[in-house]
Design a protein around this motif. Structure first.
Motif, PDB file in Angstrom:
ATOM      1  N   TYR A  51       0.831  -1.211   0.000  1.00  0.00           N
ATOM      2  CA  TYR A  51       0.000   0.000   0.000  1.00  0.00           C
ATOM      3  C   TYR A  51       0.866   1.262   0.000  1.00  0.00           C
ATOM      4  N   GLN A  52       1.885   1.289   0.854  1.00  0.00           N
ATOM      5  CA  GLN A  52       2.743   2.474   0.938  1.00  0.00           C
ATOM      6  C   GLN A  52       3.493   2.712  -0.363  1.00  0.00           C
ATOM      7  N   SER A  53       3.893   1.641  -1.049  1.00  0.00           N
ATOM      8  CA  SER A  53       4.551   1.783  -2.341  1.00  0.00           C
ATOM      9  C   SER A  53       3.587   2.383  -3.362  1.00  0.00           C
ATOM     10  N   ALA A  54       2.338   1.900  -3.361  1.00  0.00           N
ATOM     11  CA  ALA A  54       1.335   2.445  -4.281  1.00  0.00           C
ATOM     12  C   ALA A  54       1.041   3.905  -3.950  1.00  0.00           C
ATOM     13  N   LEU A  55       0.995   4.236  -2.656  1.00  0.00           N
ATOM     14  CA  LEU A  55       0.741   5.616  -2.243  1.00  0.00           C
ATOM     15  C   LEU A  55       1.874   6.537  -2.681  1.00  0.00           C
ATOM     16  N   HIS A  56       3.097   6.037  -2.584  1.00  0.00           N
ATOM     17  CA  HIS A  56       4.252   6.831  -3.021  1.00  0.00           C
ATOM     18  C   HIS A  56       4.156   7.139  -4.518  1.00  0.00           C
ATOM     19  N   ALA A  57       3.775   6.149  -5.318  1.00  0.00           N
ATOM     20  CA  ALA A  57       3.619   6.363  -6.755  1.00  0.00           C
ATOM     21  C   ALA A  57       2.499   7.363  -7.031  1.00  0.00           C
ATOM     22  N   LEU A  58       1.410   7.272  -6.244  1.00  0.00           N
ATOM     23  CA  LEU A  58       0.295   8.210  -6.413  1.00  0.00           C
ATOM     24  C   LEU A  58       0.736   9.640  -6.114  1.00  0.00           C
ATOM     25  N   LYS A  59       1.504   9.822  -5.055  1.00  0.00           N
ATOM     26  CA  LYS A  59       1.985  11.161  -4.691  1.00  0.00           C
ATOM     27  C   LYS A  59       2.937  11.713  -5.751  1.00  0.00           C
ATOM     28  N   ALA A  60       3.729  10.840  -6.362  1.00  0.00           N
ATOM     29  CA  ALA A  60       4.648  11.290  -7.415  1.00  0.00           C
ATOM     30  C   ALA A  60       3.871  11.825  -8.618  1.00  0.00           C
TER      31      ALA A  60
END
Length: 575
Positions: free
Chosen positions: A160-169
């Motif tokens: 989830y945190q990896s997906a969230l990081h991509a979303l923020k990018a």
């Protein structure tokens, strides 16, 4: 587990070496004897904030070190990520020195390490669960972490945190594209000007170096021409050139060559070579003389070109290479600006897809937590009932992280979780932070760690977990600590004999006087020593044969109970 703890010059401990054992280790002693110093020393090794006030009076530094055995893959991976030496056979050595001027010097496996490295390694080695630590239960922001530990959500949370990081990018790039239109136009104009300015200069590779060489030649053209002319006049003479004279001399010697005079032969050959070299030299000098003439106009043109190149270099990085790089960068960015609208559409589509993926993972994480919370609450209630809180009801309550009706994707998901408890049967459940007493908090902390022990920290330190309890509750806590000690190493600072008798290793913390100063000693106790210490805890100053007998009986009963628990009898054969 924590194998060896070495302490020097911390408070009233001048020097101590403690060899902790597997299982349950009890530390007892009179109030104020220095038991907390041992806990503080362990905390220092785990990277906790340590004041220079801990340094023993009159000393310049305090030192503490420890040897941990059986360190697994998690510790090895963390050491590698920190750039620190690997464990030797699973053994890790940590040391920390605190100086009177406030400096800290830390070592991990013999290598200098920052204090932050100890903080990262600490949770993988040892967990402190004292009265202060139980207060962390009063912070609802910690509850979700505790639940995640039980639910083993780490892989899903990491995804989830990896997906969230991509979303923020993606969102960050969108914001960059949504800059005010006027700023975009200004940027476009600046980039266009940059490109035109550099392109119009039509710079050749290494042009500045070649121009500097030509300017130097032009500035010295007069001196060079004068030198060349003088050399040519000397070679040409007044009547004939030096080359012609050498050739004439060589021809005059030809009739007598080969007639027995080797010196003449050699002289004729040298004159012929000299004539050839002189003629070549004259041709070269004449060529250079013809090409070294510079007009004032040509020198001005060189100076003007060098000035232009210098201006561009100052503006775009200092070298012609950096000027070329600036041109390439400006072209690329201008192309990107030209495609802003197309890129914005791409990003909107990418954001929508990434949001759905991230939200889906957040929902999966929330579902896993809520499913685990029911099991978690039941297990906690069972443990609390065993620990003499039979009427207690424990639950985890969830809320969505929202703002203005919109779900917020936080770093740990979309959940807000808080522990609720009713300590007595029939009472309404209330937030744990508002209802639990000190004794209840200690038992809740023990219950949490009992439920979460599988796969947990290898060493647990309980600092006066017996605070606020006595009687049957104390005996139940002792048995639970003993049970925990079969799965991990337990260090327990206690004032109760019910807990101390269940220890696999028992240490007495004792004050003494030496040369007019107070010293704290740490003494491992044998069975006879344990009898005396248990008798002291139970009887205080009045220790009789009866109190010693009662202490011995306590120890033997605890030993028998532990033995039975670790080696249960097989069921009787059916007939």
């Amino acid at each position: 587990m924590l194998n060896l703890l070495h302490i020097e010059n911390i408070a009233v401990v001048a020097r101590a070496d403690i060899s902790f054992q597997p299982g349950m280790n009890a530390l007892t002693g009179e109030t104020g004897a220095g038991k907390s110093i041992i806990i503080d020393a362990i905390g220092a090794l785990l990277g906790e904030r340590t004041s220079r006030d801990i340094i023993r009076t009159g000393e310049k530094q305090a030192f503490v070190s420890a040897v941990f055995d059986g360190c697994g893959d998690a510790v090895s991976a963390r050491l590698e990520s920190l750039g620190l030496p690997a464990c030797d056979g699973g053994t890790l050595t940590i040391a920390r020195r605190v100086y009177a001027d406030g400096r800290n010097l830390c070592h991990v496996n013999g290598m200098n390490a920052p204090l932050a490295a100890l903080r990262e390694l600490g949770p993988l080695l040892c967990k402190s669960l004292g009265q202060h630590d139980s207060r962390s239960l009063l912070d609802p922001s910690e509850h979700l972490k505790l639940l995640d530990g039980f639910a083993q959500t780490e892989p899903l949370l990491a995804a989830y945190q990896s997906a969230l990081h991509a979303l923020k990018a993606i969102r960050a790039e969108q914001r960059a594209l949504l800059t005010d239109g006027t700023d975009l136009e200004r940027r476009r104009e600046l980039l266009t000007y940059t490109i035109n300015e550099i392109e119009s200069a039509n710079i050749a590779e290494n042009e500045d170096d070649r121009l500097l060489e030509r300017r130097l030649a032009a500035q010295n053209a007069g001196k060079i021409a004068s030198a060349l002319s003088g050399a040519l006049r000397a070679l040409e003479g007044f009547d004939a050139s030096a080359a012609e004279s050498a050739e004439s001399a060589a021809r005059a010697l030809m009739p007598v060559c080969g007639r027995g005079f080797p010196e003449v032969d050699a002289a004729a050959a040298s004159l012929t070579d000299a004539a050839s070299l002189l003629r070549d030299s004259m041709d070269a000098l004449e060529t250079v003389l013809e090409t070294t003439s510079f007009s004032e106009q040509e020198l001005d043109e060189i100076e003007s070109r060098l000035s232009l190149l210098s201006s561009l270099k100052r503006k775009y990085g200092g070298t012609l290479e950096s000027v070329a790089a600036a041109l390439a960068s400006a072209r690329t960015e201008l192309d990107q600006l030209a495609n802003t609208e197309a890129r914005a559409a791409q990003l909107a589509k990418a954001y929508a897809a990434q949001y759905e993926q991230t939200r889906s993972l957040a929902e999966q994480l929330s579902e896993k937590r809520q499913h685990a919370a029911a099991v978690f609450s039941g297990r906690i209630c069972e443990e609390l009932a065993y620990l003499c809180m039979a009427g207690a009801q424990f639950s985890v309550r969830f809320d969505r992280r929202e703002r203005d009706g919109r779900v917020i994707l936080g770093n740990d998901g979309i959940d807000l979780a808080e522990f609720y408890i009713s300590a007595n049967r029939g009472e309404q459940q209330r937030p744990l932070a508002k209802t639990a007493s000190g004794g209840e908090l200690s038992r809740i902390m023990l219950a949490l760690n009992t439920v979460q022990t599988a796969g947990g920290t290898p060493t647990l330190v309980f600092d006066e977990i017996d605070a606020g309890i006595s009687g049957v509750a104390a005996s139940r806590v002792a048995r639970r600590l003993s049970s925990l000690a079969q799965k991990c190493q337990v260090l327990c600072v206690t004032h109760l004999s019910q807990l101390a008798v269940f220890a696999d290793a028992h240490f007495l913390i004792r004050k003494s006087q030496q040369d007019g100063r107070t010293l704290t000693e740490v003494l491992p106790l044998d069975f006879a020593g344990r009898i005396d210490e248990i008798a002291r805890i139970n009887g205080g100053e009045l220790i009789t044969a009866a109190t010693r007998a009662a202490a011995e009986d306590q120890l033997r009963q605890a030993h028998a109970e532990k033995t039975a628990a670790s080696h249960p009898e097989p069921p009787a054969a059916s007939r």
